[in-house]
Write a protein that holds these residues in place. Structure first.
Motif, mmCIF file in Angstrom:
data_model
loop_
_atom_site.group_PDB
_atom_site.id
_atom_site.type_symbol
_atom_site.label_atom_id
_atom_site.label_comp_id
_atom_site.label_asym_id
_atom_site.label_seq_id
_atom_site.Cartn_x
_atom_site.Cartn_y
_atom_site.Cartn_z
ATOM 1 N N SER A 73 -4.697 6.705 1.401
ATOM 2 C CA SER A 73 -5.661 5.655 1.644
ATOM 3 C C SER A 73 -6.723 6.115 2.645
ATOM 4 C CB SER A 73 -4.921 4.427 2.183
ATOM 5 O OG SER A 73 -5.656 3.259 1.993
ATOM 6 N N THR B 255 -0.085 3.881 -2.727
ATOM 7 C CA THR B 255 -1.495 4.274 -2.891
ATOM 8 C C THR B 255 -1.638 5.723 -3.353
ATOM 9 O OG1 THR B 255 -2.111 2.736 -1.130
ATOM 10 C CG2 THR B 255 -3.742 4.419 -1.717
ATOM 11 N N GLN C 226 -7.825 -0.974 -1.870
ATOM 12 C CA GLN C 226 -7.183 -0.486 -3.094
ATOM 13 C C GLN C 226 -7.291 -1.500 -4.229
ATOM 14 O OE1 GLN C 226 -5.928 -0.271 0.041
ATOM 15 N NE2 GLN C 226 -4.128 1.045 0.132
ATOM 16 N N TYR D 120 -6.540 -8.903 4.629
ATOM 17 C CA TYR D 120 -5.484 -8.766 3.607
ATOM 18 C C TYR D 120 -4.607 -10.004 3.549
ATOM 19 C CZ TYR D 120 -2.280 -5.634 0.875
ATOM 20 O OH TYR D 120 -1.524 -5.000 -0.084
ATOM 21 N N SER E 55 -7.519 -6.041 -0.642
ATOM 22 C CA SER E 55 -7.588 -4.794 0.136
ATOM 23 C C SER E 55 -8.512 -3.835 -0.598
ATOM 24 C CB SER E 55 -6.197 -4.161 0.224
ATOM 25 O OG SER E 55 -5.781 -3.742 -1.068
ATOM 26 N N VAL F 275 -10.535 7.706 -6.540
ATOM 27 C CA VAL F 275 -10.593 6.345 -5.996
ATOM 28 C C VAL F 275 -9.176 5.882 -5.655
ATOM 29 C CG1 VAL F 275 -11.133 3.949 -6.617
ATOM 30 C CG2 VAL F 275 -12.677 5.792 -7.299
ATOM 31 N N ARG F 276 -8.998 5.270 -4.477
ATOM 32 C CA ARG F 276 -7.630 4.840 -4.123
ATOM 33 C C ARG F 276 -7.267 3.540 -4.824
ATOM 34 N NH1 ARG F 276 -7.949 1.694 1.694
ATOM 35 N NH2 ARG F 276 -10.133 1.110 1.503
ATOM 36 N N ILE F 277 -6.075 3.492 -5.364
ATOM 37 C CA ILE F 277 -5.573 2.262 -5.989
ATOM 38 C C ILE F 277 -4.078 2.122 -5.685
ATOM 39 C CG2 ILE F 277 -7.249 2.364 -7.890
ATOM 40 C CD1 ILE F 277 -4.835 3.139 -9.716
ATOM 41 N N ASN F 278 -3.542 0.933 -5.935
ATOM 42 C CA ASN F 278 -2.100 0.711 -5.832
ATOM 43 C C ASN F 278 -1.483 1.126 -7.162
ATOM 44 O OD1 ASN F 278 -3.353 -2.136 -4.438
ATOM 45 N ND2 ASN F 278 -1.996 -0.877 -3.213
ATOM 46 N N ASN G 136 -10.774 -1.922 -5.675
ATOM 47 C CA ASN G 136 -11.177 -0.796 -6.527
ATOM 48 C C ASN G 136 -10.756 -0.999 -7.973
ATOM 49 O OD1 ASN G 136 -12.464 0.649 -4.553
ATOM 50 N ND2 ASN G 136 -10.679 1.923 -4.050
ATOM 51 N N LYS G 137 -9.762 -1.848 -8.225
ATOM 52 C CA LYS G 137 -9.277 -2.108 -9.582
ATOM 53 C C LYS G 137 -9.750 -3.461 -10.097
ATOM 54 C CE LYS G 137 -7.521 0.607 -11.768
ATOM 55 N NZ LYS G 137 -7.291 0.790 -13.192
ATOM 56 N N GLY H 280 -4.893 -2.689 3.840
ATOM 57 C CA GLY H 280 -4.045 -2.733 2.651
ATOM 58 C C GLY H 280 -2.835 -1.822 2.745
ATOM 59 N N ASN H 281 -2.640 -1.177 3.874
ATOM 60 C CA ASN H 281 -1.470 -0.314 4.086
ATOM 61 C C ASN H 281 -0.661 -0.841 5.259
ATOM 62 O OD1 ASN H 281 -3.702 1.589 2.860
ATOM 63 N ND2 ASN H 281 -1.714 2.499 2.405
ATOM 64 N N GLU I 26 -15.199 6.425 1.357
ATOM 65 C CA GLU I 26 -15.849 5.132 1.109
ATOM 66 C C GLU I 26 -16.905 4.841 2.166
ATOM 67 O OE1 GLU I 26 -12.622 2.275 0.680
ATOM 68 O OE2 GLU I 26 -11.833 3.345 -1.066
ATOM 69 N N GLY J 88 0.782 -1.234 0.000
ATOM 70 C CA GLY J 88 0.000 0.000 0.000
ATOM 71 C C GLY J 88 0.817 1.290 0.000
#
Ligand SMILES: Cc1cc2nc3c(=O)[nH]c(=O)nc-3n(C[C@H](O)[C@H](O)[C@H](O)COP(=O)(O)OP(=O)(O)OC[C@H]3O[C@@H](n4cnc5c(N)ncnc54)[C@H](O)[C@@H]3O)c2cc1C
Ligand code: SF4
Ligand code: FES
Ligand code: FES
Lengths: 172, 316
Positions: free
Chosen positions: A112, A52, B102, B237, B100, A58-61, B105-106, A149-150, A119, A49
């Motif tokens: 994030s 991010t 993130q 996760y 996760s 929208v948050r993504i990696n 979202n994809k 995710g972080n 969200e 993460g």
């Protein structure tokens, strides 16, 4: 057809035109092409993460997406959220609560967490949401789960949660 | 990563043709699995076709009272959809148990179904692996196999399918809709979609070269309590060691599908029939003939206990 492409993105509000090797991740485009080194590379495989960013809110990696797939997109990095003399409320809360030690994971944590609050507001469910048909509410449990995710190698998690709770304006 | 050319698909038909005409071409959706594997050169496409712009990101009611989920609907959007939450809660629950925020979202519906195994040797390019390099051998047999499969395994491969979403779709009797390069469309039941490893573990689904997933449809809702329970090494996760997805009616009847045990989401009609008798009977039927390794035989008990917890939750 060639192995390179041109992309035009709006990064932190500014239009940027790039010529990239197709292999370039969005993360490398930000760091190596645009010199926006706030966004960090931890694992480069979606597992930490640190990379991010917000794409169209929208948050993504950013490590697991190609720059060429973001033509026309709006990207917000930590540099765009706030600056040292004009901190985003989430950045200020992280400073106030010591939501970091080394700081390496922090830009990803902050991007994030800004998205996490959105969200929850948008009523997206999470793994700890009790009822799928009632409104999702901000709680420490929701924040912890949504922030999973972080990863933080320094283990600043409890302060990170405190910072996010404060930024949310709620005593959870 | 190997160099590749890149194109944005203009239509489903063009995308399918493009992949069919080049054995080294791949569709790219969310990219969260494909790019990961390309960085490791486990996947080495020479051409990528971006299928994100084809308008396949809608969720619509079907005329028979079911739901049709576009292939490119993001996992986040699917989990949050009002109808899914209300009528197919198992699917929402399975989705939010995976990856996760993130990544979800994809990640897309089709990409999630087609994600590849998390067997550690599949990822370790220094070790033989029949799935990565057919004929090279299976390092997991006799190696570290804690995460791997106990049902439908073969001498060639004991890998599992890692998707949470697919477990829910199996319990919901989803149907995968596709278009072949010659334009013909077909519907594949989720139970027939993923293959067992046999002696060709590198062939994971019944999809043909260039065949493109357009949607996944769900039959009309069946009611009942929808419960997804995932057991893993950390609370979030992480991939499942074992997961149980169940729909249980007030009379105790229902259906159950299990993840983390096989090369596909695992469900047997014989086990559904046993469900009213309790976890021992149902998991006994579900895992009859299991072939665990010394390191993963704990999964047999874990499935029974997890199912037990699911049944109590449904009653409670
Ligand atoms: C750190 C990490 C943790 C994760 N944890 C979990 C977890 O706990 N549970 C879980 O279920 N998953 C987990 N995942 C996996 C994640 O769910 C998948 O990576 C994701 O669902 C893949 O979707 P995508 O759209 O990004 O696929 P892509 O990477 O774009 O594509 C995957 C494959 O599908 C093919 N494809 C895509 N769309 C189509 C189509 N329409 N027709 C034909 N072929 C197509 C592509 O060619 C490619 O081969 C995790 C991933 C990471 C990186
Ligand atoms: S179990 Fe399958 S994926 Fe794992 S090493 Fe053996 S052949 Fe490869
Ligand atoms: S660098 Fe992208 S998730 Fe770790
Ligand atoms: S502050 Fe050091 S990794 Fe999080």
């Amino acid at each position: 057809m060639t192995y390179a492409s041109t992309v035009s993105m709006k990064v932190n509000g500014e239009r940027r035109d790039l010529e990239v090797d197709n292999r370039t991740s969005l993360l490398d485009a930000l760091r190596e092409h645009l010199h926006l080194t706030g966004t960090k590379k931890g694992c480069d495989h979606g597992q930490c993460g640190a990379c991010t960013v917000l794409v169209n809110g929208v948050r993504i990696n950013s490590c697991l997406t190609l720059a060429v797939m973001h033509d026309g997109d709006e990207v917000t990095t930590i540099e765009g959220l706030g600056q040292p003399d004009n901190l985003h409320p989430m950045q200020a809360a992280f400073v106030k609560h010591d939501g970091f030690q080394c700081g390496y994971c922090t830009p990803g944590q902050i991007c994030s967490s800004v998205a996490v609050l959105e969200e929850i507001k948008a009523n997206l469910p999470s793994h700890v949401t009790v009822s799928l048909t009632e409104r999702t509410r901000i709680s420490e449990a929701e924040i912890r789960e949504r922030m999973s995710g972080n990863i933080c190698r320094c283990g600043a998690y409890s302060n990170i949660v405190e910072a996010i709770v404060e930024a949310a304006g709620t005593r959870a | 990563m190997r160099a590749f050319t890149f194109e944005r698909a203009s239509s489903v038909e063009a995308a399918a043709k493009s992949v069919a005409s080049n054995p080294d071409a791949r569709f790219i959706a969310g990219g969260t699995n494909l790019l990961d594997l390309m960085k490791l050169e486990i996947e080495t496409p020479t051409h990528l076709i971006d299928v994100n712009g084809l308008g396949l990101d809608k969720i619509e009611a079907t005329t028979d009272g079911g739901l049709r989920i576009g292939a490119l609907v993001r996992n986040t959007d699917l989990a949050a959809h009002e109808t899914v939450r209300r009528d197919y809660g198992l699917l929402s629950r399975a989705l939010v148990a995976g990856a996760s925020g993130q990544l979800r979202n994809k990640a897309t519906t089709s990409g999630n179904l087609l994600q590849r195994t998390r067997c550690p040797y599949f990822y370790d390019t220094n070790q033989p692996c029949n799935k990565r390099q057919p004929g090279s051998g299976c390092s997991a047999l006799g190696g570290i196999s804690r995460q791997l499969g106990v049902m439908g395994v073969s001498e060639a491969c004991i890998a599992t399918h890692p998707s949470d979403m697919a477990v829910a779709m199996r319990a919901l009797d989803a149907v995968v809709e596709t278009v072949k390069p010659d334009g013909t469309i077909r519907s594949v039941k989720i139970e027939d979609f993923h293959r067992l490893p046999g002696d060709t573990p590198h062939i994971e689904t019944v999809l043909e070269r260039g065949e493109f997933i357009t949607a996944v449809s769900l039959p009309p809702p069946v009611g009942g309590r929808h419960i997804y329970r995932k057991v893993r090494d950390r609370a979030s996760y992480a991939f499942a060691l074992v997961s149980v997805g169940a729909i249980i009616q007030s009379d105790g009847k229902g259906r159950v599908a299990v993840g983390g045990v096989a090369h596909k989401p695992w469900r047997l009609e014989a086990a559904d029939v046993e469900l009213p008798k309790g976890a021992k009977a149902a998991s006994g039927a579900l895992l009859a003939g299991s072939r665990p390794t010394e390191q993963n035989k704990f999964k047999i008990d874990l499935v029974e206990r997890t199912l037990g917890a699911v049944i109590s939750e449904a009653r409670g």
